[in-house]
Design a protein around this motif. Structure first.
Motif, PDB file in Angstrom:
ATOM      1  N   HIS A  13     -67.175  66.369 -10.994  1.00  0.00           N
ATOM      2  CA  HIS A  13     -67.520  66.060  -9.606  1.00  0.00           C
ATOM      3  C   HIS A  13     -68.693  65.089  -9.493  1.00  0.00           C
ATOM      4  O   HIS A  13     -69.192  64.864  -8.392  1.00  0.00           O
ATOM      5  CB  HIS A  13     -67.825  67.357  -8.855  1.00  0.00           C
ATOM      6  CG  HIS A  13     -66.657  68.296  -8.819  1.00  0.00           C
ATOM      7  ND1 HIS A  13     -65.525  68.037  -8.082  1.00  0.00           N
ATOM      8  CD2 HIS A  13     -66.438  69.476  -9.460  1.00  0.00           C
ATOM      9  CE1 HIS A  13     -64.657  69.033  -8.258  1.00  0.00           C
ATOM     10  NE2 HIS A  13     -65.183  69.901  -9.080  1.00  0.00           N
ATOM     11  N   ASP A  14     -69.188  64.520 -10.627  1.00  0.00           N
ATOM     12  CA  ASP A  14     -70.258  63.551 -10.509  1.00  0.00           C
ATOM     13  C   ASP A  14     -69.682  62.173 -10.174  1.00  0.00           C
ATOM     14  O   ASP A  14     -68.473  61.971 -10.151  1.00  0.00           O
ATOM     15  CB  ASP A  14     -71.131  63.532 -11.770  1.00  0.00           C
ATOM     16  CG  ASP A  14     -70.399  62.967 -12.992  1.00  0.00           C
ATOM     17  OD1 ASP A  14     -69.476  62.150 -12.821  1.00  0.00           O
ATOM     18  OD2 ASP A  14     -70.780  63.337 -14.121  1.00  0.00           O
ATOM     19  N   SER A  15     -70.565  61.228  -9.891  1.00  0.00           N
ATOM     20  CA  SER A  15     -70.113  59.896  -9.467  1.00  0.00           C
ATOM     21  C   SER A  15     -70.314  58.863 -10.569  1.00  0.00           C
ATOM     22  O   SER A  15     -70.333  57.664 -10.308  1.00  0.00           O
ATOM     23  CB  SER A  15     -70.873  59.466  -8.207  1.00  0.00           C
ATOM     24  OG  SER A  15     -72.274  59.431  -8.466  1.00  0.00           O
ATOM     25  N   LYS A  16     -70.484  59.333 -11.798  1.00  0.00           N
ATOM     26  CA  LYS A  16     -70.718  58.397 -12.892  1.00  0.00           C
ATOM     27  C   LYS A  16     -69.445  57.617 -13.228  1.00  0.00           C
ATOM     28  O   LYS A  16     -68.333  58.028 -12.919  1.00  0.00           O
ATOM     29  CB  LYS A  16     -71.223  59.140 -14.128  1.00  0.00           C
ATOM     30  CG  LYS A  16     -72.684  59.555 -14.010  1.00  0.00           C
ATOM     31  CD  LYS A  16     -73.292  59.817 -15.375  1.00  0.00           C
ATOM     32  CE  LYS A  16     -74.798  60.006 -15.261  1.00  0.00           C
ATOM     33  NZ  LYS A  16     -75.452  60.108 -16.580  1.00  0.00           N
ATOM     34  N   THR A  17     -69.657  56.492 -13.886  1.00  0.00           N
ATOM     35  CA  THR A  17     -68.535  55.710 -14.397  1.00  0.00           C
ATOM     36  C   THR A  17     -68.104  56.328 -15.722  1.00  0.00           C
ATOM     37  O   THR A  17     -68.949  56.669 -16.558  1.00  0.00           O
ATOM     38  CB  THR A  17     -68.953  54.239 -14.599  1.00  0.00           C
ATOM     39  OG1 THR A  17     -69.222  53.682 -13.317  1.00  0.00           O
ATOM     40  CG2 THR A  17     -67.865  53.438 -15.290  1.00  0.00           C
ATOM     41  N   ILE A  18     -66.811  56.505 -15.888  1.00  0.00           N
ATOM     42  CA  ILE A  18     -66.293  57.165 -17.088  1.00  0.00           C
ATOM     43  C   ILE A  18     -65.616  56.143 -17.994  1.00  0.00           C
ATOM     44  O   ILE A  18     -65.111  55.117 -17.543  1.00  0.00           O
ATOM     45  CB  ILE A  18     -65.307  58.299 -16.729  1.00  0.00           C
ATOM     46  CG1 ILE A  18     -64.174  57.789 -15.818  1.00  0.00           C
ATOM     47  CG2 ILE A  18     -66.055  59.458 -16.078  1.00  0.00           C
ATOM     48  CD1 ILE A  18     -63.100  58.835 -15.529  1.00  0.00           C
ATOM     49  N   ILE A  19     -65.600  56.438 -19.274  1.00  0.00           N
ATOM     50  CA  ILE A  19     -64.957  55.565 -20.253  1.00  0.00           C
ATOM     51  C   ILE A  19     -64.166  56.412 -21.238  1.00  0.00           C
ATOM     52  O   ILE A  19     -64.569  57.525 -21.587  1.00  0.00           O
ATOM     53  CB  ILE A  19     -65.990  54.699 -21.014  1.00  0.00           C
ATOM     54  CG1 ILE A  19     -65.283  53.739 -21.982  1.00  0.00           C
ATOM     55  CG2 ILE A  19     -67.009  55.564 -21.734  1.00  0.00           C
ATOM     56  CD1 ILE A  19     -66.204  52.704 -22.605  1.00  0.00           C
ATOM     57  N   ALA A  20     -63.019  55.892 -21.666  1.00  0.00           N
ATOM     58  CA  ALA A  20     -62.201  56.594 -22.654  1.00  0.00           C
ATOM     59  C   ALA A  20     -61.280  55.595 -23.341  1.00  0.00           C
ATOM     60  O   ALA A  20     -60.993  54.510 -22.814  1.00  0.00           O
ATOM     61  CB  ALA A  20     -61.384  57.702 -21.993  1.00  0.00           C
ATOM     62  N   LEU A  21     -60.827  55.975 -24.509  1.00  0.00           N
ATOM     63  CA  LEU A  21     -59.822  55.207 -25.231  1.00  0.00           C
ATOM     64  C   LEU A  21     -58.466  55.488 -24.600  1.00  0.00           C
ATOM     65  O   LEU A  21     -58.057  56.643 -24.493  1.00  0.00           O
ATOM     66  CB  LEU A  21     -59.822  55.608 -26.710  1.00  0.00           C
ATOM     67  CG  LEU A  21     -58.828  54.910 -27.631  1.00  0.00           C
ATOM     68  CD1 LEU A  21     -59.147  53.421 -27.742  1.00  0.00           C
ATOM     69  CD2 LEU A  21     -58.838  55.564 -29.010  1.00  0.00           C
ATOM     70  N   ALA A  22     -57.782  54.442 -24.147  1.00  0.00           N
ATOM     71  CA  ALA A  22     -56.492  54.624 -23.472  1.00  0.00           C
ATOM     72  C   ALA A  22     -55.321  54.587 -24.442  1.00  0.00           C
ATOM     73  O   ALA A  22     -54.211  54.978 -24.091  1.00  0.00           O
ATOM     74  CB  ALA A  22     -56.303  53.546 -22.403  1.00  0.00           C
ATOM     75  N   THR A  23     -55.550  54.126 -25.661  1.00  0.00           N
ATOM     76  CA  THR A  23     -54.504  54.079 -26.678  1.00  0.00           C
ATOM     77  C   THR A  23     -54.742  55.179 -27.702  1.00  0.00           C
ATOM     78  O   THR A  23     -55.757  55.886 -27.653  1.00  0.00           O
ATOM     79  CB  THR A  23     -54.477  52.703 -27.356  1.00  0.00           C
ATOM     80  OG1 THR A  23     -55.818  52.349 -27.742  1.00  0.00           O
ATOM     81  CG2 THR A  23     -53.935  51.639 -26.413  1.00  0.00           C
ATOM     82  N   ALA A  24     -53.820  55.321 -28.647  1.00  0.00           N
ATOM     83  CA  ALA A  24     -53.938  56.384 -29.643  1.00  0.00           C
ATOM     84  C   ALA A  24     -55.139  56.145 -30.563  1.00  0.00           C
ATOM     85  O   ALA A  24     -55.456  55.003 -30.894  1.00  0.00           O
ATOM     86  CB  ALA A  24     -52.662  56.447 -30.475  1.00  0.00           C
ATOM     87  N   PRO A  25     -55.813  57.220 -30.973  1.00  0.00           N
ATOM     88  CA  PRO A  25     -56.992  57.075 -31.840  1.00  0.00           C
ATOM     89  C   PRO A  25     -56.597  56.815 -33.290  1.00  0.00           C
ATOM     90  O   PRO A  25     -56.859  57.615 -34.195  1.00  0.00           O
ATOM     91  CB  PRO A  25     -57.710  58.421 -31.679  1.00  0.00           C
ATOM     92  CG  PRO A  25     -56.611  59.383 -31.387  1.00  0.00           C
ATOM     93  CD  PRO A  25     -55.589  58.622 -30.586  1.00  0.00           C
ATOM     94  N   LEU A  26     -55.946  55.692 -33.513  1.00  0.00           N
ATOM     95  CA  LEU A  26     -55.484  55.308 -34.845  1.00  0.00           C
ATOM     96  C   LEU A  26     -55.824  53.845 -35.081  1.00  0.00           C
ATOM     97  O   LEU A  26     -55.892  53.048 -34.146  1.00  0.00           O
ATOM     98  CB  LEU A  26     -53.964  55.495 -34.962  1.00  0.00           C
ATOM     99  CG  LEU A  26     -53.409  56.902 -34.736  1.00  0.00           C
ATOM    100  CD1 LEU A  26     -51.895  56.839 -34.593  1.00  0.00           C
ATOM    101  CD2 LEU A  26     -53.803  57.826 -35.875  1.00  0.00           C
ATOM    102  N   ALA A  27     -55.996  53.484 -36.326  1.00  0.00           N
ATOM    103  CA  ALA A  27     -56.232  52.084 -36.656  1.00  0.00           C
ATOM    104  C   ALA A  27     -54.997  51.276 -36.261  1.00  0.00           C
ATOM    105  O   ALA A  27     -53.867  51.631 -36.606  1.00  0.00           O
ATOM    106  CB  ALA A  27     -56.507  51.942 -38.151  1.00  0.00           C
ATOM    107  N   ALA A  28     -55.214  50.191 -35.481  1.00  0.00           N
ATOM    108  CA  ALA A  28     -54.090  49.395 -34.998  1.00  0.00           C
ATOM    109  C   ALA A  28     -54.565  47.976 -34.723  1.00  0.00           C
ATOM    110  O   ALA A  28     -55.761  47.672 -34.788  1.00  0.00           O
ATOM    111  CB  ALA A  28     -53.525  50.017 -33.724  1.00  0.00           C
TER     112      ALA A  28
END
Length: 453
Positions: A13-28
């Motif tokens: 419920h906070d207003s921070k900007t979020i970040i995440a890996l959108a692809t699989a966590p594999l070397a590519a």
């Protein structure tokens, strides 16, 4: 664990900007990182000069850490809210897919005071909270990511596109319109029955009841999502394991001329004509004094009653049909009988009742014959119902069943309209409110916090 849950709930419920890996966590070759929130563009500008970033255009740039050292050469795309997946400002960074590159970019961006790593499902949750999608569509995203077969992909895409949401929301709107007529009748206590009859309330409730009952009439949507169950049953040494190996293309089960070699249930997940199917090869059904084999036989008989589809394998050289007696009457239309050992017997007269084929299961050509019949059975039994794929989860089913029960109660009140002890319209109105609320639970209009989490 509980502290983590409390912390995560607060983070949601906070207003921070979020970040995440959108692809699989594999070397590519390429990986995609996604930021969402009011400081997405500002955070990007801290690590790269991108002041001329144009929404929905790809920009080539170099990312640098806090010391000015280059991290990677990347492509950047920006989506200005509300025209984005989450409804917030969104930035996508297309970088090289080495894990060291990904971790360095994540660490550098999270050093920004208003940026933090997203928790699981948070992008979809923000999209839902900002009105960019329904709860059904959010589930559709999860399902299309997890899809393994063509039928699963199509079903998830239908849900993701909002077609299921439109139907459920249309039904909810219809119920609310009925509610408006009923509430109007409350203002005319001496004439409420006439008002309800003039509005055709009873007929409308019955029609809605029939529509929802139809959607609940089979479990096709849930089966497409979770997989159909198929049990292979028969006497020992009839060819059950040979059939399983034929279907799977590998030696999944022991094949031996010794009776009773399968002592347990052997399972294998398959894609049959685009449908997910879990096949179970069971112990041969026979009378036995062997304690372990007897347990296997009991499991086999239990699988017959629980399976969506059944293949009974009968050796054509002895034509013992006793295993068919184990199949309940209501399961007969979900039964395929395979007469095996065509090479070891003469011509066989196939039964007229049910679906049956005569094959040599050691030949690869038998595979197409079995698959053809299985596909036809799935389509016939599950794929021809109106709205058959609307209910894809147990959550949907329970909510729809609750709505049906409220509609039934409203109809019961209407049928007992002469009972002067009750205020007719008040009771019906309450049931219609509850029915609309239950339908709203499916799309997320009235969903609880636990369901969103």
């Amino acid at each position: 664990g509980s502290e983590m849950c409390i912390r995560d709930r607060g983070m949601l419920h906070d207003s921070k900007t979020i970040i995440a890996l959108a692809t699989a966590p594999l070397a590519a070759g390429v990986a995609i990182l996604r930021l969402s929130g009011p400081h997405a563009l500002d955070a990007l500008n801290k690590v790269s000069i991108t002041n001329s970033l144009k929404p929905r255009h790809a920009h080539y740039c170099t990312l640098k850490d806090s010391l000015g050292e280059e991290i990677d050469q990347v492509l950047v795309l920006a989506f200005k809210g509300p025209n984005s997946f989450t409804g917030e400002d969104v930035v996508e960074i297309h970088c090289h897919g080495g894990m060291a590159v990904i971790e360095k970019i994540m660490t550098t961006l999270c050093a920004h005071e208003h940026v933090r790593p997203a928790i699981q499902g948070e992008f979809s949750r923000r999209a839902f909270m900002n009105g960019k999608m329904s709860l059904l569509q959010a589930e559709g995203i999860a399902d299309i990511v997890a899809s393994e077969t063509e039928a699963q992909r199509k079903q998830a895409l239908t849900q993701l596109k909002g077609e299921s949401t439109s139907l459920f929301e249309g039904w909810r709107s219809d119920i609310l319109h009925m509610l408006a007529h009923v509430e109007a009748a409350i203002d005319f206590p001496d004439e409420e029955i006439d008002v309800l009859e003039d509005a055709g309330v009873r007929q409308k409730i019955e029609a809605m009841h029939n529509t929802l009952t139809s959607a609940l009439s089979n479990n096709f949507g849930e089966r497409v999502r979770d997989g159909f169950t198929l049990s292979i049953v028969g006497k020992p040494n009839a060819g059950k394991s040979t059939l399983l190996n034929l279907l799977t293309g590998e030696d999944t089960a022991i094949v031996s001329p010794i009776a009773g070699t399968t002592r347990d249930v052997v399972e294998k997940r398959l894609n049959i004509a685009g449908f997910p199917v879990t096949i179970a090869d069971t112990a041969g059904i026979r009378e036995t004094e062997d304690v372990i084999e007897k347990i296997g036989v009991e499991k086999a008989e239990a699988r017959i009653s629980s399976a969506d589809l059944i293949i009974a394998v009968i050796a054509a050289d002895d034509m013992d049909l006793s295993v068919l007696e184990k199949v309940p009457e209501h399961k007969k239309d979900k039964l395929l009988t395979v007469f095996s050992k065509k090479d070891q017997s003469g011509n066989v007269i196939l039964p007229k009742a049910g679906v049956s084929i005569f094959e040599n299961l050691t030949e690869k050509t038998a595979l197409s014959a079995v698959l053809k019949e299985l596909e036809a059975m799935i389509q016939k039994e599950y794929g021809t119902h109106i709205n058959s794929q609307l209910i894809t989860r147990e959550r949907h089913r329970k909510a729809a069943e609750l709505a049906v029960s409220h509609l039934e109660r409203a109809l019961s009140v209407l049928k007992n309209a002469s009972d002067a002890r009750y205020s007719l319209s008040d009771l019906i109105a309450q049931d219609l409110r509850e029915a609309a609320h239950s339908i709203g639970d499916i799309t997320g209009k009235t969903g609880s916090e636990d369901v969103l989490d």
